[in-house]
Design an enzyme around this catalytic site. Sequence first.
Site, PDB file in Angstrom:
ATOM      1  N   ASP A  52       0.863  -1.008   0.127  1.00  0.00           N
ATOM      2  CA  ASP A  52       0.154   0.068  -0.063  1.00  0.00           C
ATOM      3  C   ASP A  52       1.046   1.028  -0.060  1.00  0.00           C
ATOM      4  O   ASP A  52       1.589   1.443   0.820  1.00  0.00           O
ATOM      5  CB  ASP A  52      -0.834   0.029   1.444  1.00  0.00           C
ATOM      6  CG  ASP A  52      -1.963   1.227   1.245  1.00  0.00           C
ATOM      7  OD1 ASP A  52      -1.426   2.426   0.901  1.00  0.00           O
ATOM      8  OD2 ASP A  52      -3.201   0.748   1.562  1.00  0.00           O
ATOM      9  N   TYR A 141      -9.681  14.431  -8.315  1.00  0.00           N
ATOM     10  CA  TYR A 141      -8.371  13.656  -8.948  1.00  0.00           C
ATOM     11  C   TYR A 141      -7.422  14.594  -9.615  1.00  0.00           C
ATOM     12  O   TYR A 141      -6.132  14.542  -9.852  1.00  0.00           O
ATOM     13  CB  TYR A 141      -9.271  12.743  -9.901  1.00  0.00           C
ATOM     14  CG  TYR A 141      -8.024  11.794 -10.878  1.00  0.00           C
ATOM     15  CD1 TYR A 141      -7.620  10.829 -10.744  1.00  0.00           C
ATOM     16  CD2 TYR A 141      -8.367  12.281 -12.287  1.00  0.00           C
ATOM     17  CE1 TYR A 141      -6.927  10.215 -11.479  1.00  0.00           C
ATOM     18  CE2 TYR A 141      -7.661  11.488 -13.320  1.00  0.00           C
ATOM     19  CZ  TYR A 141      -6.831  10.259 -12.913  1.00  0.00           C
ATOM     20  OH  TYR A 141      -5.874   9.597 -13.675  1.00  0.00           O
ATOM     21  N   LYS A 145      -3.644  15.336  -9.299  1.00  0.00           N
ATOM     22  CA  LYS A 145      -2.731  15.279 -10.380  1.00  0.00           C
ATOM     23  C   LYS A 145      -1.944  16.662 -10.440  1.00  0.00           C
ATOM     24  O   LYS A 145      -0.617  16.491 -10.641  1.00  0.00           O
ATOM     25  CB  LYS A 145      -3.328  15.072 -11.663  1.00  0.00           C
ATOM     26  CG  LYS A 145      -3.986  13.572 -11.646  1.00  0.00           C
ATOM     27  CD  LYS A 145      -2.774  12.201 -11.562  1.00  0.00           C
ATOM     28  CE  LYS A 145      -3.378  11.164 -12.013  1.00  0.00           C
ATOM     29  NZ  LYS A 145      -2.217  10.274 -11.703  1.00  0.00           N
TER      30      LYS A 145
END
Length: 315
Positions: A52, A141, A145
């Site tokens: 992870d 998201y 990014k």
Amino acid sequence: MKRILITGANGQIGVELTPYLRKIYGSENVLATDCREGSGIVSEGGPFSLLDVRDGKAFSDLMTSFRADALVHLAGILSATGEAKPQLAWDVNGNGTFVALECARANSAAVFFPSSIAAFGPSTPRRDTPQDTLQRPTTIYGVAKVTGELLCDYYHLKYGLDTRGVRFPGLISYEALPGGGTTDYAVHIYYEAVSKGAYTSYIAAGTFMDMMYMPDALEAVVRLMEADPSKLVHRNAFNISAMSFEPGQIAAEIKKHIPGFSLSYDVDPVRQGIAESWPDSLDCSAAREEWGFSPRYDLALMTADMLRRVGGKGR
Ligand code: NAD
Ligand code: SER
């Protein structure tokens, strides 16, 4: 790159990038990792460890024991899943990328970071989107990014880390299904064209997005990571794309092979909203000039190959 650790290797990109890198660099030199057990292609073709990416100690220990000199950081939560689970998306995509860069710094490893067309937002110029432009994304998201792009620049400037990366468009492939993105329709359409002769699109007619076929994405990763660093003006977050189309255009191309194919629409407001916040088509001139990006597949070539490959799976 000589010894490569890949995170998120069981995803859409990883199941193809892992064997691709193993072929080039040697199976024993590519350690695939993911937080879940996945496909045999990845775990049986060379070393595999569960990891992870938010677990900094386990991550760094693995990098050190494997003597990795490069990190390909694919682990992530994609755009549509991210909007359903924003806290998880930030934790994996934001915090996970910070942990990845810290592990790379501790091990002096080069880093490949896959940003996305999602790093742009509604205020970005929509057509021929420049390499350097406004970036005010409206998804978690996209926020992660942009953060990843900036962190990669920062680690290069501050620590001299060899960070490199691209802004991938929607990737189309047949080895693994996509993992919860907005561009996924452009993969599902081929599967349903083959199995049902019909597809219902959650993206509205006339909505353009950048796309690329997986073989061109794999080639781009290696080409950028092996590029002469003195030629790289940008290093990170290169715009790359091979085509831009809307659902009707991909359907028209499929009809050339399956004449009875029919496309209907049942638009999902969430994914449609995300798609409308992204560019229609990117300017990829920096990638072409600085490291020779040159995709081979256009919509026609990709469609012929996708239908052949997806059709072959059913037999
Ligand atoms: P995917 O969803 O198919 O795979 C992501 C993988 O990450 C999965 O195997 C998942 O198990 C793993 N993962 C999730 N959380 C993790 C964690 N905490 N620790 C370790 N592994 C974890 O995604 P993909 O399409 O293979 O994309 C890989 C990367 O490329 C992502 O960062 C994505 O944002 C980026 N990208 C993909 C596309 C695309 O169209 N596929 C486009 C632009 C950017
Ligand atoms: N294919 C990805 C998504 O739709 C783009 O980053 O989330």
